[in-house]
Design a protein around this motif. Structure first.
Motif, PDB file in Angstrom:
ATOM      1  N   CYS A 182     -15.628  21.437   3.205  1.00 48.95           N
ATOM      2  CA  CYS A 182     -16.799  20.569   3.214  1.00 48.95           C
ATOM      3  C   CYS A 182     -18.090  21.353   3.447  1.00 48.95           C
ATOM      4  O   CYS A 182     -19.107  21.038   2.877  1.00 48.95           O
ATOM      5  N   ARG A 183     -18.008  22.394   4.288  1.00 47.74           N
ATOM      6  CA  ARG A 183     -19.210  23.168   4.595  1.00 47.74           C
ATOM      7  C   ARG A 183     -19.792  23.798   3.343  1.00 47.74           C
ATOM      8  O   ARG A 183     -20.989  23.864   3.169  1.00 47.74           O
ATOM      9  N   SER A 184     -18.943  24.273   2.429  1.00 44.55           N
ATOM     10  CA  SER A 184     -19.463  24.894   1.220  1.00 44.55           C
ATOM     11  C   SER A 184     -20.181  23.868   0.360  1.00 44.55           C
ATOM     12  O   SER A 184     -21.173  24.175  -0.281  1.00 44.55           O
ATOM     13  N   ASN A 185     -19.686  22.622   0.329  1.00 45.30           N
ATOM     14  CA  ASN A 185     -20.352  21.571  -0.433  1.00 45.30           C
ATOM     15  C   ASN A 185     -21.727  21.269   0.152  1.00 45.30           C
ATOM     16  O   ASN A 185     -22.677  21.045  -0.580  1.00 45.30           O
ATOM     17  N   VAL A 186     -21.802  21.252   1.472  1.00 43.70           N
ATOM     18  CA  VAL A 186     -23.093  21.002   2.123  1.00 43.70           C
ATOM     19  C   VAL A 186     -24.067  22.110   1.765  1.00 43.70           C
ATOM     20  O   VAL A 186     -25.214  21.859   1.415  1.00 43.70           O
ATOM     21  N   GLN A 187     -23.629  23.345   1.839  1.00 47.65           N
ATOM     22  CA  GLN A 187     -24.493  24.472   1.502  1.00 47.65           C
ATOM     23  C   GLN A 187     -24.928  24.376   0.042  1.00 47.65           C
ATOM     24  O   GLN A 187     -26.078  24.617  -0.283  1.00 47.65           O
ATOM     25  N   ALA A 188     -24.007  24.033  -0.842  1.00 52.09           N
ATOM     26  CA  ALA A 188     -24.324  23.989  -2.263  1.00 52.09           C
ATOM     27  C   ALA A 188     -25.356  22.912  -2.569  1.00 52.09           C
ATOM     28  O   ALA A 188     -26.180  23.080  -3.456  1.00 52.09           O
ATOM     29  N   THR A 189     -25.332  21.788  -1.854  1.00 57.29           N
ATOM     30  CA  THR A 189     -26.309  20.744  -2.122  1.00 57.29           C
ATOM     31  C   THR A 189     -27.580  20.931  -1.304  1.00 57.29           C
ATOM     32  O   THR A 189     -28.654  20.545  -1.732  1.00 57.29           O
ATOM     33  N   GLY A 190     -27.467  21.535  -0.127  1.00 59.80           N
ATOM     34  CA  GLY A 190     -28.632  21.700   0.736  1.00 59.80           C
ATOM     35  C   GLY A 190     -29.553  22.823   0.322  1.00 59.80           C
ATOM     36  O   GLY A 190     -30.767  22.714   0.433  1.00 59.80           O
ATOM     37  N   THR A 191     -28.991  23.914  -0.167  1.00 57.31           N
ATOM     38  CA  THR A 191     -29.807  25.071  -0.535  1.00 57.31           C
ATOM     39  C   THR A 191     -30.826  24.755  -1.621  1.00 57.31           C
ATOM     40  O   THR A 191     -31.991  25.104  -1.473  1.00 57.31           O
ATOM     41  N   PRO A 192     -30.453  24.086  -2.721  1.00 56.91           N
ATOM     42  CA  PRO A 192     -31.469  23.780  -3.730  1.00 56.91           C
ATOM     43  C   PRO A 192     -32.637  22.958  -3.185  1.00 56.91           C
ATOM     44  O   PRO A 192     -33.786  23.169  -3.562  1.00 56.91           O
ATOM     45  N   VAL A 193     -32.338  22.048  -2.270  1.00 61.74           N
ATOM     46  CA  VAL A 193     -33.401  21.234  -1.670  1.00 61.74           C
ATOM     47  C   VAL A 193     -34.358  22.127  -0.887  1.00 61.74           C
ATOM     48  O   VAL A 193     -35.574  22.017  -1.026  1.00 61.74           O
ATOM     49  N   HIS A 194     -33.800  23.040  -0.075  1.00 61.64           N
ATOM     50  CA  HIS A 194     -34.633  23.961   0.693  1.00 61.64           C
ATOM     51  C   HIS A 194     -35.458  24.864  -0.232  1.00 61.64           C
ATOM     52  O   HIS A 194     -36.623  25.141   0.036  1.00 61.64           O
ATOM     53  N   VAL A 195     -34.847  25.317  -1.317  1.00 61.92           N
ATOM     54  CA  VAL A 195     -35.553  26.200  -2.259  1.00 61.92           C
ATOM     55  C   VAL A 195     -36.702  25.445  -2.924  1.00 61.92           C
ATOM     56  O   VAL A 195     -37.827  25.944  -3.000  1.00 61.92           O
ATOM     57  N   VAL A 196     -36.428  24.235  -3.391  1.00 60.48           N
ATOM     58  CA  VAL A 196     -37.467  23.446  -4.063  1.00 60.48           C
ATOM     59  C   VAL A 196     -38.609  23.126  -3.097  1.00 60.48           C
ATOM     60  O   VAL A 196     -39.793  23.279  -3.446  1.00 60.48           O
TER      61      VAL A 196
END
Length: 83
Positions: A2-16
């Motif tokens: 689950c942690r990898s899914n959170v990172q995968a969805t959270g990182t683009p938001v932080h980048v944008v």
């Protein structure tokens, strides 16, 4: 897992958000975290509870609120039952 899914969805938001705010430290930090997350997830090194901000040590485990821990546990059970 689950942690990898959170990172995968959270990182683009932080980048944008970093890009829109011209916060280049956040953008570069998140891109670095993304590469690190891919490697750490492959080897099972992802720390529990880490919020994923560029200002947080990517190896630092952080506490999870009890209500969040229960939600994660329930989601894991549901996922296991559906497999």
């Amino acid at each position: 897992m689950c942690r990898s899914n959170v990172q995968a969805t959270g990182t683009p938001v932080h980048v944008v958000l970093g890009w829109r705010q011209h916060n280049w430290r956040e953008v570069s930090g998140q891109l670095t975290r993304l590469i690190g997350a891919l490697i750490k997830t492959m080897f099972g090194w992802a720390p529990t509870g880490n919020t994923g901000g560029a200002n947080v040590n990517p190896f630092k485990p952080m506490p999870i609120k009890p209500e969040h821990a229960r939600a994660i546990e329930l989601a894991g059970r549901r996922r296991a039952q559906s497999s």
